[in-house]
Structure formats: C-alpha cells, structure tokens
Design an enzyme around this catalytic site. Structure first.
Site, short mmCIF file in Angstrom:
data_model
loop_
_atom_site.label_atom_id
_atom_site.label_comp_id
_atom_site.label_asym_id
_atom_site.label_seq_id
_atom_site.Cartn_x
_atom_site.Cartn_y
_atom_site.Cartn_z
N SER A 94 0.83 -1.21 0.00
CA SER A 94 0.00 0.00 0.00
C SER A 94 0.86 1.25 0.00
O SER A 94 1.97 1.25 0.56
CB SER A 94 -0.87 -0.01 1.26
N TYR A 111 -2.01 0.11 10.27
CA TYR A 111 -2.26 -0.57 8.99
C TYR A 111 -1.04 -0.46 8.09
O TYR A 111 -0.54 -1.47 7.56
CB TYR A 111 -3.50 0.04 8.31
N LYS A 153 1.81 -3.42 6.68
CA LYS A 153 2.19 -3.64 5.27
C LYS A 153 3.70 -3.52 5.11
O LYS A 153 4.32 -4.30 4.38
CB LYS A 153 1.46 -2.64 4.37
N1 UFG Z 1 -13.48 10.65 2.64
C1 UFG Z 1 -14.49 11.55 2.94
N2 UFG Z 1 -15.68 11.06 3.37
C2 UFG Z 1 -15.93 9.73 3.53
C3 UFG Z 1 -14.89 8.82 3.22
C4 UFG Z 1 -13.69 9.31 2.76
O1 UFG Z 1 -14.32 12.75 2.83
O2 UFG Z 1 -17.03 9.37 3.95
C5 UFG Z 1 -12.21 11.16 2.14
C6 UFG Z 1 -11.04 10.75 3.00
O3 UFG Z 1 -10.85 11.67 4.04
C7 UFG Z 1 -9.91 10.74 1.98
C8 UFG Z 1 -10.59 10.35 0.67
O4 UFG Z 1 -11.98 10.60 0.88
O5 UFG Z 1 -9.39 12.01 1.83
C9 UFG Z 1 -10.42 8.90 0.33
O6 UFG Z 1 -10.76 8.12 1.44
P1 UFG Z 1 -10.89 6.53 1.41
O7 UFG Z 1 -11.28 6.10 2.77
O8 UFG Z 1 -11.72 6.13 0.25
O9 UFG Z 1 -9.42 6.05 1.10
P2 UFG Z 1 -8.08 6.36 1.90
O10 UFG Z 1 -7.28 7.28 1.04
O11 UFG Z 1 -8.27 6.77 3.28
O12 UFG Z 1 -7.51 4.88 2.06
C10 UFG Z 1 -7.19 4.10 0.99
C11 UFG Z 1 -7.36 2.63 1.31
C12 UFG Z 1 -6.38 2.17 2.33
C13 UFG Z 1 -5.01 2.59 1.92
C14 UFG Z 1 -5.00 4.06 1.73
C15 UFG Z 1 -3.67 4.59 1.37
O13 UFG Z 1 -8.65 2.41 1.79
O14 UFG Z 1 -6.43 0.79 2.44
O15 UFG Z 1 -5.90 4.38 0.68
O16 UFG Z 1 -3.69 5.95 1.59
F1 UFG Z 1 -4.12 2.29 2.86
#
Ligand code: UFG
Length: 335
Positions: free
Chosen positions: A124, A148, A152
């Site tokens: 990741s 997490y 990894k």
């Molecule tokens: N977000 C919102 N509202 C929500 C959900 C997410 O604003 O309800 C935002 C988050 O703050 C983030 C973006 O949307 O800025 C993307 O969020 P995700 O949860 O979809 O994805 P992440 O970037 O947090 O996480 C993903 C994977 C992880 C991995 C990570 C690496 O889910 O497994 O990318 O950064 F580790």
C-alpha cells in the site's frame, strides 16, 4: 493424494473472495490461469468466488495450506487477505498485527515448506506515510503513520528477509486508492462496513444514506479537500498478472507503485458522481479524519517501464461509471 494440475498454471489467491482478490481471480481465469481461492469469508463473499476451486479457511491454518499445496501444483501465491481499515487499525492494532503480519508469516512458512517460491503481495501507499514529495516514487522514505501501514511495511521487510534466508521471490505492489468494479458487472465492491469514498458517495446517490460527509475542507489543496490517486481494480489485476509473469521469467524480487499519477479531490469525486448518476448527492462538511494526508499521488513510471503496465480504465469517469453500474445492479451488494 492426487495432485490436481492441468495445462493452466494454478495461482493460490488468498483473500480471493474479497473486493480486489475476486477481480484478480476473474482476470487470471481470463488469461489462462486457474485461480485457487483460500478465504475465511470474514470480509469476503462466497458469491464472488466463481472462477476456480474454493477453500473456506484462514491463512493461519497450516494443515489446510499443506493440503492445498499438496493437492494443487501452485505456481505462485497472491495475497489479498489483509485487514484494510486504517481507522480500525488505530483502535484495534492487535487484530491488524495478528492477521496482517503473524498470519502472513504462517503463509510464507507454508510456502517455504512446500517449495512454492513466488509471492505477489498487496502492499500500500500507506507504507510511505506523510509524503515529502509528490508524486511519490518507490524510493520515497517509508514511515507509515498508522498501524495498517506499519503492518504492510513489516511484511515487505519480512519478504526481503525470507528471500535472503530461503530464496523466496516476491513482488510488492503498493496500491494507491483502489476503486471501480468489473466492467461486466459480475463482481464489485461490497465492504461491510463501507468506509471508502466512492462507494459511500454512490450510496448517497442511491438514497441509501442521507448525505456524504466530507472529512475536512480546510486542507492546503485548491478546493480544501483531500486529493487521492484513484486506480481501477481491473488495472490493478492487470498489473498483478504482469508482475507474476515478470517474476516467473526474471526471478527478481521488486516493489512497484500502482496509481494513475493523477489526483482528484473529494469534491471532484462528488461532482463527477453527480454528473454520472444524475442525482443531487447531499454533502455534509465534517471534521478532518485523523491520519489523512492532504495529497497522495503516485508515480507508476517504474511499473509502466518494467512491467509494460498500461492502465485501461484510468479516467475517473470510467472508474465511477463501473462502480455505479455495480451498485445500481446490486443495491444490496452480494446479499
Ligand atoms: N473521505 C471523505 N468522506 C468519507 C470517506 C472518505 O471525505 O465518507 C475522504 C477521506 O478523508 C480521503 C478520501 O476521501 O481524503 C479517500 O478516502 P478513502 O477512505 O476512500 O481512502 P483512503 O485514502 O483513506 O484509504 C485508501 C485505502 C487504504 C489505503 C490508503 C492509502 O482504503 O487501504 O488508501 O492511503 F491504505
């Protein structure tokens, strides 16, 4: 016991009933490989296993692993069975270290004992932590900021040690934000609970939730919301197969980023989803989510040059369209 082998190479897909694992199985089957799935169905879905034999169990089950390795001539193992909720990894780190690290060590031990030497690992971009420069290349320092990401990174380090000691060969693929669904809509994303932006936005479009919460609009980005590099799940699958074939040909372990090199803000994702779905999608501005870097964009030049990887679904529009098709055709997911 008879060993099952036919002309197709068998690939053990651990976590093959999950979101990315199931797309991998479909892709393998479409490219003359036989996916053999091991999944304990804690987060995976039995209905997503359609392209090969299925073993219901965990990678910590040594006897089951030995049985699978005896029964099938396994060319390589692909590992998609990690827990992946960043927030939960902070509140329940033990669960993450046990499954993502300890159980992976058991899987690797079983490979060594059974002379299976090729391993493809779902790593990741979370292993990099807060980026010092964008786009992030594979040489970027790795200081993960949550358990997490640390699990990894530990597996990446463990793989290097297993290579030195036991000759295991591996490729680590560091994904950015996996999204989208099978363009033929047979399988898709069904996380329970769902925490990822695109499926949540689409659930809001379907009226399954009142609004999408935007986690912070005061980041140092043009519109104040976080920027991510979204990558289609089928393009991830393509990269895994290319990585496997390179490993089988060259026998050289390596690590590659998988992203599109293009960032989209949370607001852009919502805007694009409104255009695709024709729905209004109400928004609620919430506090920042802890541990969210403002911008994560990866350089995948290395994967393109060394593996010949050519993403087919790089456009955010196509990523959201395929996800929308899945969600509207399966409003209750797999159930
Ligand atoms: N977000 C919102 N509202 C929500 C959900 C997410 O604003 O309800 C935002 C988050 O703050 C983030 C973006 O949307 O800025 C993307 O969020 P995700 O949860 O979809 O994805 P992440 O970037 O947090 O996480 C993903 C994977 C992880 C991995 C990570 C690496 O889910 O497994 O990318 O950064 F580790």
């Amino acid at each position: 016991m008879t060993t099952i082998s036919n002309t197709k190479p068998h690939v053990l897909v651990v976590g093959g009933a999950g979101y990315i694992g199931s797309h991998m199985c479909k892709y393998l089957a479409g490219h003359d490989y036989m996916p053999v799935v091991l999944d304990n169905l804690v987060y995976g879905h039995r209905q997503a296993v359609r392209w090969g034999p299925f073993y219901n169990g965990s990678m910590e089950n040594k006897e089951l692993l030995a049985h699978i390795f005896n029964r099938h001539e396994i060319t390589a193992v692909m590992h998609f069975a990690a827990y992946c909720y960043v927030g939960e990894s902070v509140t329940e780190p033990s669960k993450y270290y046990r499954n993502n690290v300890s159980n992976t060590a058991i899987l690797l031990d079983a490979m060594v004992e059974n002379n299976v030497e090729n391993f493809i690992f779902s790593s990741s971009c979370a292993t990099y932590g807060e980026p010092n420069e964008i786009p992030i290349t594979e040489n970027h320092s790795q200081y993960p900021v949550n358990p997490y990401g640390r699990t990894k990174l530990m597996v990446e380090q463990m793989l290097n040690d297993f290579q030195n000691a036991y000759g295991l060969k591996y490729i680590c693929l560091r994904y950015f934000n996996a999204a989208g669904a099978d363009p033929q809509c047979e399988i898709g994303e069904d996380h329970r609970p769902e925490t990822h932006l695109i499926p949540l936005v689409l659930q809001a479009a379907m009226g399954k939730r009142a609004a999408i919460s935007v986690f912070g609009n005061d980041y140092p980005t043009p519109d104040g919301t976080c920027i991510r590099d979204y990558i289609h799940v089928y393009d991830l699958a393509q990269a895994h197969l290319l990585a496997l074939e390179k490993l089988l040909n060259d026998h050289l372990s390596d690590c590659y980023n998988l992203g599109n090199g293009e960032g989209h803000s949370v607001k852009e994702v919502i805007h694009q989803a409104r255009k695709i779905t024709g729905k209004s999608i109400p928004v609620r501005i919430s506090d920042r989510r802890k541990g969210d870097p403002a911008v994560l964009i990866g350089s995948s030049r290395k994967a393109m040059e060394a593996l010949g990887w050519r993403p087919e679904f790089a456009d955010l529009k196509i990523i959201i369209e395929t996800a929308w098709k899945w969600h509207t055709n399966h409003p209750e997911g797999y159930r």
